[in-house]
Write a protein that holds these residues in place. Structure first.
Motif, short mmCIF file in Angstrom:
data_model
loop_
_atom_site.label_atom_id
_atom_site.label_comp_id
_atom_site.label_asym_id
_atom_site.label_seq_id
_atom_site.Cartn_x
_atom_site.Cartn_y
_atom_site.Cartn_z
N GLY A 1 78.77 -38.86 -24.42
CA GLY A 1 77.69 -37.97 -24.02
C GLY A 1 76.36 -38.52 -24.48
N THR A 2 75.32 -38.10 -23.82
CA THR A 2 73.98 -38.51 -24.21
C THR A 2 73.08 -37.29 -24.16
OG1 THR A 2 74.34 -40.71 -23.28
CG2 THR A 2 72.07 -40.09 -23.76
N SER A 3 72.45 -36.98 -25.28
CA SER A 3 71.62 -35.79 -25.37
C SER A 3 70.15 -36.16 -25.19
CB SER A 3 71.82 -35.12 -26.73
OG SER A 3 71.07 -33.93 -26.83
N GLN A 4 69.46 -35.43 -24.32
CA GLN A 4 68.06 -35.74 -24.01
C GLN A 4 67.18 -35.70 -25.25
OE1 GLN A 4 66.73 -33.02 -21.02
NE2 GLN A 4 68.38 -33.52 -19.61
N ASN A 5 66.26 -36.61 -25.31
CA ASN A 5 65.34 -36.71 -26.44
C ASN A 5 64.00 -37.22 -25.93
OD1 ASN A 5 64.21 -36.80 -28.99
ND2 ASN A 5 65.06 -38.81 -29.45
N ILE B 1 76.29 -39.65 -28.30
CA ILE B 1 77.31 -38.69 -28.74
C ILE B 1 78.69 -39.16 -28.30
CG2 ILE B 1 78.03 -36.27 -28.73
CD1 ILE B 1 75.30 -35.54 -27.60
N PHE B 2 79.67 -38.92 -29.16
CA PHE B 2 81.07 -39.18 -28.79
C PHE B 2 81.95 -38.18 -29.51
CE2 PHE B 2 85.26 -41.01 -29.47
CZ PHE B 2 85.59 -41.52 -28.22
N ILE B 3 82.91 -37.62 -28.77
CA ILE B 3 83.95 -36.81 -29.42
C ILE B 3 85.30 -37.35 -28.98
CG2 ILE B 3 82.46 -34.79 -29.40
CD1 ILE B 3 84.39 -33.54 -27.34
N ILE C 1 87.33 -36.19 -34.12
CA ILE C 1 86.05 -36.69 -34.65
C ILE C 1 84.91 -36.45 -33.67
CG2 ILE C 1 86.43 -39.02 -33.70
CD1 ILE C 1 85.21 -40.10 -36.37
N ALA C 2 83.73 -36.22 -34.23
CA ALA C 2 82.49 -36.13 -33.44
C ALA C 2 81.43 -36.98 -34.13
CB ALA C 2 82.01 -34.69 -33.34
N VAL C 3 80.72 -37.78 -33.35
CA VAL C 3 79.68 -38.66 -33.89
C VAL C 3 78.39 -38.45 -33.12
CG1 VAL C 3 78.98 -41.04 -34.36
CG2 VAL C 3 81.39 -40.39 -34.57
N PHE C 4 77.29 -38.27 -33.84
CA PHE C 4 75.94 -38.22 -33.27
C PHE C 4 75.13 -39.35 -33.89
CE2 PHE C 4 77.21 -34.07 -32.04
CZ PHE C 4 76.35 -33.63 -31.05
#
Length: 655
Positions: A530-534, A545-547, A559-562
């Protein structure tokens, strides 16, 4: 008859007199309690502070222990200093510092002891011990200082420092005194009652100069202090330290959970700091330095940061749409009719859409879901569908507090019908075209890394989760765990609907949106990028983002990584997740993992200082104060652009 009454009355008076005489004899001769209270000049009441409970990881490796130190207390009314400058030299304080401390002590109370100097080491105390006899009004109290041998997990552990005035005044049951230590933030605050133990009282005889002459009555009236209970966590400190190293020169978080128990295995908040910095007599100086740091190391990002989930939210869309009956495994959608663009070729079924993170596919899934039982041209259909969507998503723990055992957990935001009624100021002025960005995890959605890690655990379990928690035992492993951390929460999604979604997640790692090297042999990692807008720093700095979970069957880690400002989710975040999973499952990193590790540790995603807001003026630390929060702002959706892992990018955004 009259004579008999006279003798009875006389007898009653005599009996009362004998009772009073016996009571006076007991109080004055036999009972020492009043003597004890009236002997303040010769008997001193000393409160013994118990050792605070220690904190261990899941393998009983020590993470926090106590180092003996001394606190020096002063009672202003009793102070007598023949030579103030000599006293200042002995204590290694300036005359200005001495005057300031004494003024504070007098303000608190001229007749009650308060802290003069904290955390004198054994060596420092030995140097001044004999000389203190010549300075009345000063008394040492043995205490302890928290020590962190692993030098990790500062934000989740919290720290121990002097109790704030506000917390002292707001005690429901009087326990703490001015100058007492108390847990602030993290596990130290959450489990304060269990960790602090129970105080003891000791009565000591002393001469007119205040020199101790032994216990009063052989310690008959003393009560022993009871040490605090040890806290056992689910953290794997070896993997925790490894995950810390991967996040050097990065901003973000890594959170890993054992899906079968809900125990948190890894909790990284980056950038971080050495927790020993806030456990010394230089606490205030170090705290001010940390709070001025523009990268905000004091924020516990796994539970306090808030982001748009991006394409990771497509997994929930796929599951609830199947449950509703509006999506089937073999359903195929092309790119036609979608306002969103995508990098893939279209024409995917459900597995392929998850694998390639196809934006138009999930736009159509969401649209069909919202209008499944209504006319697509009416507001009512949008409202009914959205409310149904909201209620299903809530079952995954989204938009609510999960109840993790740390203070300051954020609820996040899961938009509802009321959200848009309020945002557009009318029930009739919004429709599907205003909310379609929710289909790919954008728009008004806000979520913490904790909730995405919990989503990964829910997927691993095929439909249920136990609330994430740090504690594995209080006193002993397996004992004292709150009942809430043993309860399963179900999503109401039939387990069969997880199968195609999980197969798509495995394909995404093998040959989809994930960096090729992150498919490490022997791990069987299933994941979603995933990619969160910034837009604050430009779309080149969107959040990665990755889960996921591993292995595919009988998962052991979710696991979740930001990684903020790192761009595509399949690169930085997925790489970190794969390496942490490999280290946890294999206890080492092999050839491919070592190559990936070398690459990731070279990456620097720290935004330039010139791009960061100026820090606020620091305030005095206080556990009751609200902590800063990293969050995205609510805004109206905008036209979507393409993105390499299927996540949307709008022309306007916020962080």
């Amino acid at each position: 008859m009259i004579e008999n009454r006279k003798f009875i009355i006389i007898g009653v008076f005599c009996l009362v007199g004998l009772i009073y005489a016996a009571r006076l004899f007991y109080l004055q001769i036999l009972d020492d309690s009043y003597s004890l209270e009236s002997s303040s000049n010769s008997i001193k009441r000393v409160i013994e502070i118990p050792y605070r409970g220690q904190i261990y990881d899941r393998n009983e490796k020590l993470m926090v222990y106590n180092t003996p130190v001394y606190d020096l207390y002063v009672t202003p009314k009793r102070v007598k200093i023949p030579d103030t400058l000599a006293f200042c030299r002995m204590m290694d304080v300036t005359r200005q510092e001495f005057d300031s401390i004494m003024d504070l002590a007098k303000t608190y109370s001229p007749v009650k002891p308060s802290v003069f100097l904290r955390q004198l080491s054994k060596e420092d105390y030995a140097r001044i011990q004999d000389a203190l006899v010549d300075y009345r009004g000063f008394e040492p109290v043995m205490s302890s200082m928290r020590t962190y041998p692993a030098h990790t997990m500062a934000n989740a552990l919290g720290y121990v420092s002097e109790i704030s005035k506000k917390k002292l005044e707001n005690q429901e049951t009087p326990y703490y005194r001015q100058g007492d230590y108390v847990g602030h933030n993290g596990l130290e605050e959450q489990y304060e009652v269990e960790l602090r133990g129970r105080r003891g009282i000791k009565y000591v005889m002393q001469n007119v100069r205040g020199v101790a002459k032994g216990s009063f009555k052989g310690g008959e009236f003393d009560t022993a202090a009871v040490a605090g209970k040890n806290l056992y966590t689910g953290i794997d400190v070896e993997v925790q330290q490894y995950a810390d190293s991967l996040m050097q020169n990065k901003v973000g978080s890594i959170l890993a959970i054992d899906p079968s128990t809900g125990e948190i295995l890894v909790s990284v908040s980056a950038p971080t700091y050495d927790p020993n910095q806030l456990s010394s007599r230089f606490f205030s100086k170090n705290y001010r330095k940390l709070i001025k740091n523009p990268y905000k190391p004091l924020i516990n990002r796994p539970i306090m940061a808030s982001y748009r989930p991006g394409s990771t939210f497509k997994l929930i869309q796929a599951l609830i749409a199947q449950q509703q009956g509006s999506l089937f495994t073999n359903t195929v959608y092309g790119h036609g009719g979608s306002p969103m663009r995508c990098h893939c070729h279209g024409g995917n079924n459900l597995r392929g859409a998850v694998r390639f993170s196809c934006n138009p596919y999930f736009y159509q899934v969401f649209r069909k879901y919202i209008y499944h039982n209504g006319n697509p041209n009416t507001f009512k259909a949008s409202a009914v569908g959205l409310q149904e969507w909201h209620d299903h998503a809530m079952k995954f723990g989204i938009g609510q507090k999960l109840g993790v055992d740390l203070p300051s957990e954020l609820r996040g935001n899961l938009p509802s019908v009321e959200t848009y009624n309020r945002l557009y100021k009318s029930e009739l002025s919004w429709k599907f075209s205003n909310i379609y960005s929710l289909s790919i995890g954008e728009g008004e959605l806000l979520i913490s890394p904790l909730k995405l890690a919990n989503l990964a655990a829910t997927l691993a379990n095929r439909g249920w989760y136990i609330p994430p928690h740090y504690v594995k035992g209080i006193g002993k492993i397996g004992e004292g765990i709150p009942a809430a951390f043993k309860e399963k929460h179900y999503t109401d999604i039939d387990p069969k609907y997880f199968v195609p979604v999980i197969e798509g997640m495995r394909m995404a790692v093998m040959a989809g949106t994930v960096k090729r090297d992150a498919d490490i042999p022997g791990i069987e990692l299933c994941g979603k990028t995933g990619t969160s807008q910034n837009a604050k720093f430009g779309h080149a700095h969107d959040h990665s983002i990755f889960i996921g979970f591993a292995p595919m069957n009988n998962p052991k880690i979710a696991i979740a990584v930001f990684v903020e400002n790192a761009g595509w989710g399949g690169v930085a975040a997925a790489s970190a997740a794969a390496l942490v999973a490999e280290r946890y499952l294999k206890r080492k990193n092999e050839a491919q993992g070592l190559k990936l590790q070398e690459w990731l540790m070279k990456q620097n995603y720290m935004p330039p200082l010139s791009m960061l807001p100026k820090p606020r003026t620091p305030k005095k630390p206080d556990s009751t104060a609200k902590q800063p929060v990293v969050k995205d702002t609510i805004r109206k959706p905008r036209p979507m652009m393409t993105h390499n892992d299927g996540a949307s990018r709008s022309t306007v955004g916020g962080n």
